[in-house]
Structure formats: C-alpha cells, structure tokens
Write a protein that holds these residues in place. Structure first.
Motif: not given
Length: 930
Positions: A606-620, A622-629
């Motif tokens: 879930t998100s809201n209009p103000k936070s939508l870009e942040n939600w999509l940035q996190n998806v972006y 996680q997909i493009t720069q995954p990492q392991v430890d």
C-alpha cells in the motif's frame, strides 16, 4: 429525548471514566462534530453517524456496558454465556430461529451478524442489507429482543455450554496459553487478571441457569446501553425506532461497579511460565506504570513521549541484533496498555541458549547503555516521522469510509474509554505534539524509567529448564550493577545519500487503452501499467507488481530456493542495509513485500499519492540492485534451523507436516526444508534465483487501485517500471503438478491440552472456469450453513467449522477442506455427523430456499460501495494474469439468479464423489495413550 455533549456521552458510556476539568491552557483533544447523539428518558444513549457507504445500508451495534469485569465470583464466564444465549432464544425468536430469520433477510452469520464479550462490554452488531424502514424495524427489533427478551431455555443452555467450551478450546494453543499467563502475571491482584472474558470452564459447564439470568437481569437495562448507528438513515428515523423498541424498556438501578485498580509494587521479581510445548524461550522485562487515557493535549503529549522513546530504543536494539549474540537472538522494546490507566513498557529477549543470567545481564547492559548515553537526532527524527505517518494513515482510512469500519472505530474508542476524537484533527495534533518533543526529553524519559522503575521479569521456558533460572537476588544484583556501570556508547546506523541518486529516464509508452474505467498503458520494455480510480479511502493506494515466473518454472534443484527468496529482504538493496532503508523510508506511508509462489512473483503493498514514488523506487532498487550478506544469511539459517526443529515438536507442526506430505507429494518444494537441504543453500544461490525470476519486466503488470491522479501514476511508472530490464523471452502460465491422490488416514497424537482437530481434505480433477468457481462458492456456503446447524446448533460440539471448495485454475483441480476443533472424546460422533451432512447433499441435493438465501447474501456483499480496493485489485490481477473479464462483478450479478439447485447438485456430485481424501485427526498425547 434529551441530549448530552458528545464528550460526556463517549466517556460515561463506559464505567470508571471521569471528566477532566476545562483548562484553557491544556486544550481538550478534538472531538467529532459530525455525530448526532442523545439519550432516551430511560437513560439509553445512542450515537448516529450518517453515512452513505455502502449506499442504502445501515449498521447497528448495541453496546451493553457490562463485561467479565462485572461478574461475581460465582459468575466467571457468565457475561460471555449470556452473549451466546442471546442467539438461542428470545420471546419472539425461540431457539435458533433468530439466526434463521437473519439469514432469510440476507445477512450472513459471522460476517453481518455477530457479538463479542470483553472486559468492559458485551456488544451485538448487525449489518443490514438495506436501509428501508422495514429493514430498520427488523434490526432494531432483533436487538431489542436480545436486550430485553431473552429466554433461558434449559435445553438450549445445555446445547450451548459445549459450544462455549469449544470456543475456550480454541484458546488452548501454546501461544494463547502464554498470552493468558502473561496477562495474569502482569495484572495479578486485580480483576483483570482474574476475569478472562472466556470464563472458568468448570463453572460454565455446571452453573445454574438462574445465575446466568441474574447477570442479565443486573446489567441488561437501557440505562446501561449505547446503540451505535452508522449508515443511510437520519435522526428522525433512528429516534422513531428507538421510541418503538427501546423507549418502553424501564430503567433500573445498576449494581455497584467493582474496583479496577492494578497493584504496582515496583519491586524486581521473577515469575516463571513453564510449558511443555515451548520451543523458543523468552525473557521479558516489564516496566509497569500509570498512564492516563488522554483527553487533553498535555496527556497525549506525555503518552507520545513514552511511545516514541520506546520506538527509538527498539530501533537501536534492532540495529544491534541483526546478527544474534552468544546469548540473545533478538531484543525488542515495545509499549502496550495493560488496562485503563496503566501501561507496560516491555523488553522482549529471545534466547539462543539456557544461559539465562548472562542473557539478563546483556539485556540490562543495553538498557543501561542507552539510559546513560541516550540517542541521536536521526533516531528521533526517524521514529517521530513513523509515528506521524501511522496516525495520518489511520485518519486517511477513516475518511469517507464504510459503515463497518466507521462503526468499529467508534466502538474501539468506547471500549478503551477514550474520547470520540476527530481522526483528521487528531492526526494534526499528533504531528504538532510529536514535532515538539525534543531529543533531551526522550533521553530523560528513558533514564527516568531505568532509574525509578524495577522490572517484573517473566521467564517463558521449557519445563525441564526451570531449575537453571537465576534467583531474584541474582537478578537484582545484575540490575544494580548494570545501572551503575553502563557500557560505552555505540554509534548508530547513519545514511548520507538519497534512496535513488540517479533517477532513470522515463520510458516511452507504446500503447494505451481504457476499458471499463481501467486505464492501461504498455511501456517499451513490455511491462503494462493498469490503474483504476477508487475513492474507498481518501488517501490510500493498493499496488501489485507481478509476472509469471515461480518456483515451478525453474529446474528442480532451484525450486526450494525460490520459495526462500523472502529472505532477500534481510540483506537490503541498492547499497543500503535494512536499517538504512528504514531511515530513508520513514517519511513515507508505504508497505511493500516481495513474494514468490509456484507460478508467479512480484511485490504487493500500500501507499498514497505522496509516497508513491518512494514505493516504486524501492521496487526498482530491489530488482536492479539486489544484494546478499553472508553473515546475515548464516544468522538467518540458524533461525530457520531452529524453526525446523520446533516444527518437529509442535503438535500443529506435526499435524500439518503429515498432511502436506500427502497433499504435495507431487510438489516436494512445497514441503518444509530439512536442515540438510538448508545447509547446502548459499547466498549466491539466492542471488542467482532472484535474478532468474525478477530481472525481466516483459509481460509484467503494475496494478494500482486508489485515488491517485492517473497522470502521476503513469509518469512515475514510466521512470521506475519502464526502466526495469527486460528480454524478449518471458515466463508464461504453466499447469502445476496435481495434489496427491488416494485415500489416506492420518492420526497424530501430540500436545498437552484437551483439544482435538479433525480435518477432511479432498481433491478432484476439474477443469476451471469462472462460472464453475462461482458455483463452487455457492455450494460451499450452503454446506457451511448446514455444517454449522448440525455440528454447532444441534450437536453443540463445535464452536466454528471451516468448509470451503476452491477451484485451482493452475492445476485444473477442485480441492476442499472441512475442519473443526472439538472435544477429543467426541471425535467419532462429530465426524459421523459431518460426513452425514455431505452425504445428504449428495443424496437429496440442495433446496431452492437455501440457494436463494445464499445468492441474496452474495449479491448484498457485491453492492458497488461494498467492494473494497483489495477486492478490486484482486479482480484486476485475475484480468491481467488470466484474461478474466473487467466486468466480473456485473457478469456475476447478471448470471447468479439463473443458477438452479440442479446445477449445484451436479457440481456436488462431480467434486465430492472422489477417491482422493485425507482423513486427518490431531489428538492430545494423553488421549491417544488412553
């Protein structure tokens, strides 16, 4: 009809609430001005909120201001038993005909009709299928019958006692037992610790009907009731119904209320909860204190200082225990209300071994460390923003909301003895007060807690380990030493860059169309963006990014790894740790989680209009720069290994493991990993499988439902979804392996409590279609009603029974389950009754009457304003993944009235007549030995 100020009405509706004197320098919290409220001459109060969501519906909740705290010593459990008897016979509705009448009106028991008993209150609610005068009259009449015309028929009472006992059995799981034991320790010496609403079962089994009726006669009077009305009605209609059904009821002097004080001696003490089924041992350090229920800004501010301090401490402890120490796996700080006027700040210590004294010393050192050195401004800023966001989201969810949510919100305020605040204004006050809290204040607050309060230590340990616990003297010595010798300060986690430093370029839109109000864009990487506007919540979005590609698409040796990919969230992404991500994401009201199943993968939240870009940035990221430890993965494996061992000793774990071994014999990756299998999985395996599934956006869908602007949705999606990597080859839908076949009997003897579970599971090859799925639902509802009547209302042996048939479109199979908890001594009797219900459906079919009732109930639930955004998202997901209709609700409503009993009968024979059955029973070990 007389009227009283709403703040007073909200307060006096529950006993023990006293008003604050007006103080112009300490403003009262903002009270709702959109409520109409009043009081009848006989003292009955009502609260009305006019609401039109869903359209032409009304919800009613009758709150009797008496619960388990008002019971005499020989009545423990009677408030709850009265609640059950309220459905077992009134003057107008003898026996169970009240439920039958409600179902005939289009209501579903459990969903639209129910009741609850708590410490302070007993309440009954109805969600009426329409707001006509006739239906309002029905609703008010049924509640007035329950309020004033109960008939305590002896036969009905004897039939209902075991139903209450079965509800009690559902509280006998290990976690429920531990929760109850903790409450009794924390509230020892008060009625809260001695008056669980479920009651004393020995008393419930044998109490005379006269004592039950006596409680009802003492407390069920109009001057002790509040009626909450929410929906498409008005004051004149409500008062008309009140005058017709409740005004004639005479007021009566109520018994004296008991004292509800909780003794707090502020001495360090040790209490032990030893349970044979405990698998994970825990120490908790409880700092109990007084805390008024806020009615003014100063009272609220004091509460916020404590809440934020505990959140900040929890943040720092979470940072320190990403990897467990020698003695402690996790340290968590939380604050919870104990009872009206009291709070508990609890430090939870999840242990790695039996070195209890060393674990205690380590926990005390952490408290001493932060009490001495405090926190930094980033700590405060992060948790303060989280607090502000939480209340802002709560306000958003209650703005222009549905009757159900509105009514529950009002009731929650009453049951907690809180003022009926205006959620929007309250969120503003929360933000103002939170921003006024300084770092010095939270540092001082923690120091004061550590210096002035002594912990009540509760040890949840295995029975055989009790002797190894430290003495109270040892705990006291460790506490005093830690306070006098605080360890050195530890630097907090910091972050010095933005979440996304280089914002990607917007991708091109290669196609666009709009169907049935759904906007659909196709981006140049093959991903699609679907958006449906909804105003169910004024500031909330539901999102799902998904595509084909699950464990079953991978080589056999990688399938179990795919189902472990939720572990990737522990490693962070984009060059940030999870703690840094928590700080960067704190200003945004987002929830997001990844998922992988056998056929698809994606992210939901879930998100809201103000936070939508942040939600999509996190998806972006996680997909493009995954990492392991590696260190975190080894720590995670140790936790999972303990879980594997715990599953072997848990009664429910053994039961479900045995069932899964048969159901998923063709799907071995669905079975729990062994320690040997887990030991072979390396971080590189997780990383590689993640990329195999998530690194191709082609033919994926981002689906957004909510009240955003379409232009905003697509512009942000072009940047973050359109820039995801893609290739021409994409995964496609596949048929999953079938569920296990054959007839099987499972008998598990485990557990310490006198509780048993019977589960009958079945499956049948059955080609999927939407209408077949809808018929299966109607059949499920009819059989569920019959099972409730047979097992609960006639036999009195089951509190709740679960029955459902589902069509699995990825397997082309129908599968179903009938499951219920029961007295171990009645296993064969109840199984015979349950299977007789199924046999009767096969032999005699369903009736037009029961089919019509279920159809009416489903149609009521699908009124346009009654459809949630969660449901809309699910419909769109099915349309995107499977090509289902975008007008599935309208299609269903146009079709459902044409369904005949003969069609349902045919489906029953096709599904229930099968050779694939699992007959599983879980009995306590003691019963099996007998």
């Amino acid at each position: 009809m007389k009227y009283i100020p709403i703040l007073i009405a909200a307060c006096i509706a529950i006993t023990g609430c006293q008003q604050n004197k007006t103080n112009t320098e300490d403003p009262q919290l903002p009270i709702r001005q959109d409520m109409i409220q009043g009081e009848l001459d006989n003292g009955m109060r009502y609260i009305l909120v006019e609401n039109n969501r869903p359209k032409d519906r009304v919800s009613l909740q009758l709150v009797v201001n008496a619960g388990s705290l008002d019971e005499d010593d020989d009545q423990k459990g009677i408030a709850h038993l009265v609640e059950h008897m309220a459905f077992n016979g009134t003057e107008q509705f003898p026996a169970n005909t009240l439920i039958e009448h409600q179902q005939a009106l289009g209501m579903v028991f459990g969903r639209d009709v129910n009741a609850m008993t708590e410490y302070y209150t007993t309440s009954y609610f109805l969600h009426l299928p329409n707001s006509s005068e006739e239906m309002l009259s029905e609703g008010f009449n049924m509640l007035s019958q329950q309020a004033s015309a109960l008939v305590f028929d002896q036969d009905e009472l004897e039939r209902e006692r075991p139903v209450v006992e079965e509800e009690w059995r559902s509280t006998l799981s290990m976690m429920a037992r531990l929760g109850k034991a903790n409450r009794q320790i924390l509230l020892e010496g008060s009625r809260f610790g001695d008056r669980e609403p479920i009651g004393d079962m020995d008393l419930v089994r044998h109490v005379d009907a006269s004592r039950i009726e006596a409680f009802w006669h003492d407390w069920y009077h109009p001057n002790n009731m509040t009626l909450i009305v929410v929906g498409s009605t008005n004051q004149a209609e409500v008062e008309k119904m009140l005058n017709r059904y409740f005004a004639p009821l005479p007021a009566k002097e109520l018994p004296q209320r008991p004292q509800l004080n909780v003794p707090l001696d502020n001495t360090l003490d040790l209490k032990v909860i030893a349970d044979k089924e405990i698998t994970t041992e825990v120490l908790s350090f409880n700092f109990r204190d007084y805390e008024v229920t806020p009615h003014t800004e100063s009272e609220l501010r004091a509460k916020l200082v404590n809440d934020i301090t505990m959140q900040v401490l929890n943040k720092r402890l979470r940072e320190q225990y990403q990897v467990e120490s020698d003695n402690i796996s996790k340290l968590m700080m939380m604050t919870r209300p104990m009872a009206a006027g009291y709070r508990n700040n609890r430090l939870m210590v999840i242990l790695t071994d039996k070195n209890y004294l060393a674990s205690t010393e380590e926990a005390f050192e952490q408290l001493s460390r932060f009490a001495a050195h405090g926190f930094n401004q980033d700590d405060l800023n992060t948790e303060r923003q989280s607090m502000i966001n939480r209340y802002s989201q709560m306000a958003d969810s209650l703005r222009n909301t549905t009757n159900r949510r509105e009514m529950m919100s009002i009731f929650n305020r009453l049951r907690s003895q809180s003022p009926l605040i205006d959620s929007d204004q309250y969120a503003v006050v929360i933000e103002k007060l939170s921003n006024s809290i300084t770092l010095d204040e939270i540092n001082a607050h923690l120091k004061r807690m550590v210096q002035t309060l002594n912990p009540l230590v509760i040890a949840q340990v295995k029975v055989d380990n009790q002797a190894q616990l430290p003495s109270v003297a040892q705990l006291q010595q460790a506490w005093e030493y830690a306070k006098a010798n605080p360890p050195a300060a530890i630097a907090p986690v910091t972050v010095s860059k933005n979440l996304v430093s280089d914002v990607p370029e917007a991708a091109k839109i290669v196609a666009y169309k709009e169907q049935q109000g759904v906007k659909m864009w196709t981006l140049e990487n093959g991903a699609q963006v679907w958006f449906e506007y909804s105003d169910e919540s004024s500031n909330e979005l539901r999102l799902d990014y998904r595509g084909w590609g699950g464990s079953q698409h991978l080589p056999a040796e990688q399938r179990s790894i795919a189902l472990l990919l939720r572990q990737m969230s522990k490693f962070g992404y984009g060059g940030f740790s999870t703690d840094q991500l928590a700080m960067l994401n704190a200003p945004y009201s987002n929830r997001i989680s990844s998922y992988v199943n056998q056929s698809m993968h994606g992210f939901s939240g879930t998100s809201n209009p103000k936070s939508l870009e942040n939600w999509l940035q996190n998806v972006y990221l996680q997909i493009t720069q995954p990492q392991v430890d590696e260190e975190l993965w080894q720590a995670s494996k140790r936790l999972m290994e303990r879980g594997i061992e715990n599953q072997k000793t848990s009664s429910n774990g053994q039961f479900n493991t045995a069932i899964d071994a048969i159901r998923y014999v063709n799907n071995p990756e669905r079975l729990r990993l062994t320690k040997e299998q887990l030991s072979k999985i390396e971080t590189k395996d997780l990383f590689n499988v993640w990329n195999m599934l998530f690194s191709n956006a082609n033919q994926h869908h981002l689906i957004v439902v909510g009240n955003a602007d379409a232009k905003q949705v697509i512009e942000l999606a072009q940047r973050y979804i359109g820039s995801l990597p893609a290739s021409a080859e994409a995964y496609s839908q596949i048929e999953l392996p079938p569920l296990g076949s054959g007839k099987h009997e499972i008998n598990i003897a485990a557990g310490e409590e006198p509780m048993a579970i019977t589960s009958l599971l079945f499956n049948q090859d059955f080609a999927y279609s939407t209408q077949r799925g809808d018929k299966a639902y109607l059949l499920s509802r009819i059989i569920s009603n019959r099972l409730r009547e047979s097992l609960r209302e006639e036999a009195g042996g089951v509190y709740s029974v679960r029955f459902a048939i589902r069509l699995d479109r990825n397997r082309n199979q129908a599968f179903g389950m009938l499951s219920y908890g029961h007295d171990p001594l009645r296993g064969e009797e109840l199984r015979t009754k349950a299977t007789a219900v199924l046999d009767k459906v096969l032999e005699q079919g369903v009736t037009q009457k029961e089919l019509s009732e279920v159809i009416a109930q489903t149609k009521n639930s699908l009124a346009p304003d009654n459809i949630s955004d969660r449901q809309r998202l699910n419909y769109l997901n099915d349309a995107a993944q499977y090509g289902d209709s975008l007008t599935s609700i309208a299609d269903y409503l146009a079709w459902v009235d044409s369904v005949t009993p003969a069609q349902i009968d045919e489906m029953a024979k096709q599904i229930l007549v099968t050779n694939n059955w699992i007959d599983a029973s879980l009995m306590p070990a003691e019963k099996a030995e007998d």
